[in-house]
Design an enzyme around this catalytic site. Structure first.
Site, mmCIF file in Angstrom:
data_model
loop_
_atom_site.group_PDB
_atom_site.id
_atom_site.type_symbol
_atom_site.label_atom_id
_atom_site.label_comp_id
_atom_site.label_asym_id
_atom_site.label_seq_id
_atom_site.Cartn_x
_atom_site.Cartn_y
_atom_site.Cartn_z
ATOM 1 N N HIS A 90 39.648 36.680 48.160
ATOM 2 C CA HIS A 90 39.848 36.971 49.613
ATOM 3 C C HIS A 90 40.961 38.397 49.404
ATOM 4 C CE1 HIS A 90 41.992 36.988 53.564
ATOM 5 N NE2 HIS A 90 40.954 36.250 53.984
ATOM 6 N N ASP B 271 45.166 30.557 44.855
ATOM 7 C CA ASP B 271 45.130 30.590 45.990
ATOM 8 C C ASP B 271 44.377 29.316 46.601
ATOM 9 O OD1 ASP B 271 44.450 31.066 48.733
ATOM 10 O OD2 ASP B 271 43.532 32.990 48.249
ATOM 11 N N GLN C 253 41.785 27.450 50.729
ATOM 12 C CA GLN C 253 40.617 26.613 51.083
ATOM 13 C C GLN C 253 40.435 25.500 50.338
ATOM 14 O OE1 GLN C 253 38.818 27.470 53.640
ATOM 15 N NE2 GLN C 253 39.342 29.637 53.875
ATOM 16 N N LYS D 49 45.353 26.341 58.369
ATOM 17 C CA LYS D 49 44.032 25.998 57.750
ATOM 18 C C LYS D 49 44.153 24.485 57.496
ATOM 19 C CE LYS D 49 43.105 30.456 55.846
ATOM 20 N NZ LYS D 49 41.926 30.963 56.610
ATOM 21 N N CYS E 253 36.598 39.056 54.869
ATOM 22 C CA CYS E 253 37.996 39.433 54.249
ATOM 23 C C CYS E 253 37.469 39.245 52.475
ATOM 24 C CB CYS E 253 39.117 38.649 54.442
ATOM 25 S SG CYS E 253 39.653 39.087 56.183
HETATM 26 N N1 PLP Z 1 42.999 33.398 50.733
HETATM 27 C C1 PLP Z 1 41.862 32.639 51.159
HETATM 28 C C2 PLP Z 1 40.796 32.167 50.120
HETATM 29 C C3 PLP Z 1 41.481 32.639 52.597
HETATM 30 O O1 PLP Z 1 40.237 31.978 52.831
HETATM 31 C C4 PLP Z 1 42.367 33.047 53.383
HETATM 32 C C5 PLP Z 1 42.154 33.072 54.848
HETATM 33 O O2 PLP Z 1 40.970 33.035 55.300
HETATM 34 C C6 PLP Z 1 43.605 33.715 53.175
HETATM 35 C C7 PLP Z 1 43.747 33.623 51.655
HETATM 36 C C8 PLP Z 1 44.620 34.316 53.798
HETATM 37 O O3 PLP Z 1 45.206 33.314 54.399
HETATM 38 P P1 PLP Z 1 46.159 33.701 55.881
HETATM 39 O O4 PLP Z 1 45.634 34.749 56.584
HETATM 40 O O5 PLP Z 1 46.610 32.246 56.571
HETATM 41 O O6 PLP Z 1 47.520 34.203 55.255
#
Ligand code: PLP
Length: 407
Positions: A125, A202, A205, A228, A366
């Protein structure tokens, strides 16, 4: 003994699922972006605002102490949920993005200099790319990228080849938000450790969908967002092994993170407060803790099993649609399905599904470098949560078929 997974009862906890959009019952399949909230979470937050609210950590008065106790109890709930050794290892942040920025900035300052390398994967992401790029422009560090095969699985041999004596950090997603691939993070971590390199996972998900044990994974850092995992927006977590967090400099300065301040010399607070400048979102942490209680009461194993069944069903049903192409066919896959049908633009598919009451996500999610690797501009993404049903998947498939017939 675990209770039966009673989907009707579960859905009653989420008032928004009763909504209609365009006169159609809402079919919410955008859980990868954010999840809906159960009453238990929202009620606990309003209850705290109505009956406890006071700033934490610095008040002698009753309410402040009670608010502090709730806030610190939430930290313990998070610790237990991911099985960290100590609450000193749980830093509250605004979410995954802030957690990664904190770490890239702080770790970069302490341990990386020009020419040092960080290993990311092609399916990250933007949140796990751009903070490292900012560090690259500030400190001249170099980003190396783990490639994947056409099924969306990381190439482990290639990963091993990326290591050099300049490698200082590996930062990878546990589960891809586009492909659904569950990356073999335990294996990636074990190899990185054999090379003396720490790993940031990370978990944005993964946390909502499977049991996570940071000690069992041996992750050095693990990050996720509350929203999430059925909790509120604006609160998230950075888990870090105490021996690492101890050695990292603060990220932001302000109240809460200091021990004493003078214009000559300031000393910093102990862990985890060293990383928590300013008034924390203590109502948000209550919401997050109630969300973790909620999923724990259902059982993360049961949620994982239920969602696996949903995803397998959805995959099978979607494949019946002529011209269907699913992007991401890894053996180990979470509850995310990205797809394209024939030449239909993802945006058209998403817009028309929306008219049928079906909320999916479209676009690059993203993850533009991943889109480039896949050779597409974007996809349609259906992502499932603990409250989705096979009936909703049937509505999705019927919707996709209906849209396909229009083209
Ligand atoms: N990393 C992953 C794999 C994600 O799917 C997301 C959000 O879609 C993020 C990071 C970023 O999360 P946040 O916008 O809650 O900081």
């Amino acid at each position: 003994m675990k209770h039966m997974y009673d989907i009707e009862q579960i859905r009653k906890d989420f008032p928004i699922l009763e909504r209609q959009v365009y006169g159609k019952p809402l079919v919410y399949l955008d859980n990868g972006a954010t999840t809906q909230k159960p009453r238990q979470v929202v009620d606990a937050m309003s209850e705290e605002y109505y009956s406890v609210n006071a700033n934490v950590h610095r008040g002698v008065h009753f309410l402040s102490q009670q608010a502090t106790e709730l806030h610190e109890a939430s930290r313990e709930t998070v610790r237990r949920f991911i099985h960290a050794r100590s609450t000193n290892e749980i830093v509250f942040t605004r979410g995954t993005t802030e957690s990664i920025n904190l770490l890239a900035s702080s770790f970069g300052e302490a341990f990386m200099k020009e020419g040092d390398e960080v290993i990311l994967s092609v399916m990250e992401h933007h949140s796990n790319i751009v903070p490292w790029q900012l560090l690259a422009s500030r400190r001249g560090i170099v980003i190396r990228v783990i490639p994947m095969n056409d099924r969306g699985e990381l190439l482990i041999d290639e990963y091993r080849k990326l290591f050099s004596e300049r490698t200082k950090m590996v930062s990878v997603a546990h589960v891809s938000n586009v492909l659904g691939t569950v990356n073999p993070v335990k294996e990636l971590i074990a190899y990185a450790h054999s090379q003396g390199v720490p790993v940031l996972v990370d978990g944005a998900q993964s946390i909502p969908h499977m049991p996570v044990d940071v000690q069992q994974l041996d992750a050095d850092f693990y990050v996720f967002s509350g929203h999430k995992v059925y909790g509120p927006t604006g609160v998230g977590v950075l888990y870090g092994k105490e021996e690492w967090l101890d050695r990292l400099p603060p990220y932001q300065g302000g109240g809460e993170m200091i021990q004493s301040v003078s214009f000559q010399k300031t000393t910093f607070n102990e862990l985890p407060f060293k990383f928590e400048a300013g008034t924390p979102d203590y109502i948000g942490t209550t919401g997050l803790a109630r969300a973790l209680d909620y999923v724990s009461s259902l059982g993360m194993d049961q949620i994982a099993a239920y969602e696996q069944e949903l995803t397998a069903y959805a995959t099978r049903r979607l494949m019946e649609v002529s011209g269907m192409r699913i992007l991401g066919t890894a053996d180990a896959k979470g509850s995310v399905i990205s797809f394209l049908v024939g030449n239909i633009h993802h945006f058209d598919m998403g817009t028309l599904l929306d008219r049928l009451g079906i909320a999916v996500r479209t676009g690059h999610h993203c993850a533009q470098p991943l889109m480039q690797r896949l050779g597409v501009e974007g996809t349609v993404r259906a992502s499932f949560g603990l409250y989705n049903t096979k009936e909703e998947i049937d509505l999705l498939v019927a919707g996709v078929e209906r849209v396909s017939r229009m083209f």
